[in-house]
Design an enzyme around this catalytic site. Structure first.
Site, PDB file in Angstrom:
ATOM      1  N   HIS A  64       9.402  -8.819   3.317  1.00  0.00           N
ATOM      2  CA  HIS A  64       9.037  -7.619   2.579  1.00  0.00           C
ATOM      3  C   HIS A  64       8.083  -7.988   1.447  1.00  0.00           C
ATOM      4  O   HIS A  64       7.942  -9.160   1.085  1.00  0.00           O
ATOM      5  CB  HIS A  64      10.287  -6.930   2.045  1.00  0.00           C
ATOM      6  CG  HIS A  64      11.092  -6.271   3.120  1.00  0.00           C
ATOM      7  ND1 HIS A  64      12.200  -5.498   2.848  1.00  0.00           N
ATOM      8  CD2 HIS A  64      10.959  -6.272   4.468  1.00  0.00           C
ATOM      9  CE1 HIS A  64      12.721  -5.047   3.989  1.00  0.00           C
ATOM     10  NE2 HIS A  64      11.979  -5.514   4.974  1.00  0.00           N
ATOM     11  N   GLU A  66       8.282  -7.629  -1.729  1.00  0.00           N
ATOM     12  CA  GLU A  66       8.912  -8.290  -2.858  1.00  0.00           C
ATOM     13  C   GLU A  66       9.075  -9.799  -2.606  1.00  0.00           C
ATOM     14  O   GLU A  66       8.869 -10.617  -3.512  1.00  0.00           O
ATOM     15  CB  GLU A  66      10.294  -7.682  -3.139  1.00  0.00           C
ATOM     16  CG  GLU A  66      10.260  -6.199  -3.473  1.00  0.00           C
ATOM     17  CD  GLU A  66      10.513  -5.317  -2.262  1.00  0.00           C
ATOM     18  OE1 GLU A  66      11.265  -4.340  -2.400  1.00  0.00           O
ATOM     19  OE2 GLU A  66       9.937  -5.614  -1.175  1.00  0.00           O
ATOM     20  N   CYS A  96      16.420  -7.760  -0.177  1.00  0.00           N
ATOM     21  CA  CYS A  96      15.495  -8.142  -1.249  1.00  0.00           C
ATOM     22  C   CYS A  96      16.213  -8.249  -2.586  1.00  0.00           C
ATOM     23  O   CYS A  96      15.820  -9.048  -3.447  1.00  0.00           O
ATOM     24  CB  CYS A  96      14.366  -7.117  -1.347  1.00  0.00           C
ATOM     25  SG  CYS A  96      13.177  -7.208   0.014  1.00  0.00           S
ATOM     26  N   LEU A 105      -2.425  25.806  20.889  1.00  0.00           N
ATOM     27  CA  LEU A 105      -1.423  24.796  20.549  1.00  0.00           C
ATOM     28  C   LEU A 105      -1.171  24.776  19.042  1.00  0.00           C
ATOM     29  O   LEU A 105      -0.030  24.599  18.611  1.00  0.00           O
ATOM     30  CB  LEU A 105      -1.856  23.412  21.041  1.00  0.00           C
ATOM     31  CG  LEU A 105      -0.876  22.261  20.764  1.00  0.00           C
ATOM     32  CD1 LEU A 105       0.530  22.598  21.231  1.00  0.00           C
ATOM     33  CD2 LEU A 105      -1.376  20.971  21.423  1.00  0.00           C
ATOM     34  N   GLY A 144      -6.557  22.910  20.037  1.00  0.00           N
ATOM     35  CA  GLY A 144      -7.183  24.210  19.977  1.00  0.00           C
ATOM     36  C   GLY A 144      -6.259  25.255  19.382  1.00  0.00           C
ATOM     37  O   GLY A 144      -5.108  24.972  19.038  1.00  0.00           O
ATOM     38  N   GLU A 155      -4.579  17.396  16.711  1.00  0.00           N
ATOM     39  CA  GLU A 155      -5.973  17.811  16.854  1.00  0.00           C
ATOM     40  C   GLU A 155      -6.063  18.617  18.140  1.00  0.00           C
ATOM     41  O   GLU A 155      -6.210  18.051  19.223  1.00  0.00           O
ATOM     42  CB  GLU A 155      -6.904  16.606  16.912  1.00  0.00           C
ATOM     43  CG  GLU A 155      -7.029  15.835  15.612  1.00  0.00           C
ATOM     44  CD  GLU A 155      -8.204  14.874  15.634  1.00  0.00           C
ATOM     45  OE1 GLU A 155      -9.336  15.316  15.939  1.00  0.00           O
ATOM     46  OE2 GLU A 155      -7.991  13.685  15.364  1.00  0.00           O
TER      47      GLU A 155
END
Length: 377
Positions: free
Chosen positions: A56, A58, A90, A312, A309, A307
């Protein structure tokens, strides 16, 4: 009580957020996280998370700081984890490194663990400050926040419109087709759309868009991403042409949801071309959008860019699956174009909130939310 911010907290948190953004298209299905270890007013170590490195942010920052972490302040845009996943907690590493103070922008959006990391650090004698640049941090990881709560992806609806509300028109005012003149927005707007694609795990469209425009629907930013953009097509009758640009591009996976038989000749041709086909229920010719999102969430797709028409778009809005809208308004009129409302009757139904307006070339970009990401999920 959260301790008051120190004078430099905003500066160093801005750096942590800058680092976190480097995880765009690199961290999913994990959140984007950046961390800075600061001692004596100087950065002793910093890092950001990418999924290919199990550490991670950290831990990367602490490793870079080494012995200089003792008595230092750790700036991080997300609450440090206290659970074991691909790596250990962490929080334990922070305590072992001798960090004196942790400044975090926000708590973990997972309600099952939110606050537990802070509690463990406080119990170990670490001073905690929460909330610096919280709004920016929340927006950065809004897709993760929705997915970790609901196991479905965050959906952004993107559309380009003229001033009179028409979508996808050519310079001659005709409906778009397979030609180079179909764009109604500027190059600057289209570059921003590519950036949006880069930051998404999947792009969702309908078969109508494929048949009308034969698009590639790829991420053409040239920026690195951990996994290719998944192109998803809703195709109830399985009409996707095996020779379409989408199928032939070979740039990432193509996933088709259909209500048609999946053992037909058409299905076999598509599979042979590398297309994956999933059958879902349909009602009155419309696929079950909830089932589509559930399947994408199961595949650890955190973010979907819609993305498509008008049909939809309207179906998605009526189904309540859209979290955010992004409209690009071009300063032009369609004139003699056939009237085709972009969102049908829905357009008067639900107001957007937290609206922001930006300019890309001559176009205006309007972004707004349909729900509070951190409250309504």
């Amino acid at each position: 009580m959260t301790p008051a911010s120190a004078p430099d907290d905003s500066l160093w948190m801005a750096r942590a957020l800058e680092l976190a953004r480097q995880g765009d298209a690199q961290a999913s299905p994990n959140p984007m996280v950046g961390a800075v270890v600061v001692r004596g007013g100087l950065a002793a170590g910093e890092g950001f998370h990418s999924y290919s490195d199990p550490r991670h942010a950290e831990i990367i920052a602490l490793d870079a700081a080494g012995a200089r972490a003792r008595g230092a302040t750790l700036y991080v845009n997300l609450e440090p984890c206290c659970t074991t996943g691909r790596t250990g907690p962490c929080t334990k590493a922070i305590l072992a490194a001798g960090i004196k103070r942790v400044v975090a922008a926000m708590a973990d959006p997972n309600p099952a663990v939110a606050g537990r990391g802070f509690d463990e650090l406080r119990a170990g004698g670490v001073e905690i400050a929460v909330g610096e640049a919280q709004d920016e941090a929340r927006r950065l990881n809004e897709t993760f926040a929705v997915w970790i709560r609901t196991k479905r992806p965050f959906v952004t609806l993107k559309s380009a419109l003229t001033l009179d509300g028409q979508a996808g028109l050519t310079a001659r005012g005709k409906r778009s087709g397979k030609n180079a003149g179909r764009w109604i927005t500027s190059e600057e707007s289209r570059a921003e759309v590519q950036r949006m694609r880069h930051g998404s795990d999947a792009l969702l469209t309908g078969i109508g868009t494929i048949l009308a425009d034969d698009p590639l629907l790829t991420d053409r930013t040239g920026l690195a991403r951990r996994r290719n953009l998944l192109r998803v097509v809703l195709d109830a009758r399985l009409r996707l042409p095996p020779r379409s640009n989408l199928v032939r591009s070979g740039d990432g996976g193509v996933l088709v949801f259909t209500a048609a038989r999946t053992e037909s000749t058409q299905a076999r041709l598509l599979r042979r071309a590398g297309v994956e086909i999933v059958r879902v229920a349909a009602r009155r010719g419309r696929l079950d959008l909830g089932a589509v999102l559930a399947e994408l969430g199961r595949r650890e797709i955190l973010s979907v860019l819609l993305e498509a028409g008008p049909k939809l778009n309207q179906a998605a809005l009526e189904a309540g699956i859209v979290d955010k809208m992004r409209l690009f308004i071009a300063p032009r009129f369609a004139g003699s174009a056939p009237k085709l409302p972009a969102f049908g009757a829905w357009s008067m139904a639900t107001p957007l909130s937290d609206i922001s307006i930006r300019q890309f070339g001559p176009d205006a970009s309007i972004e707004g939310y349909l729900r509070d990401v951190y409250r309504d999920h």
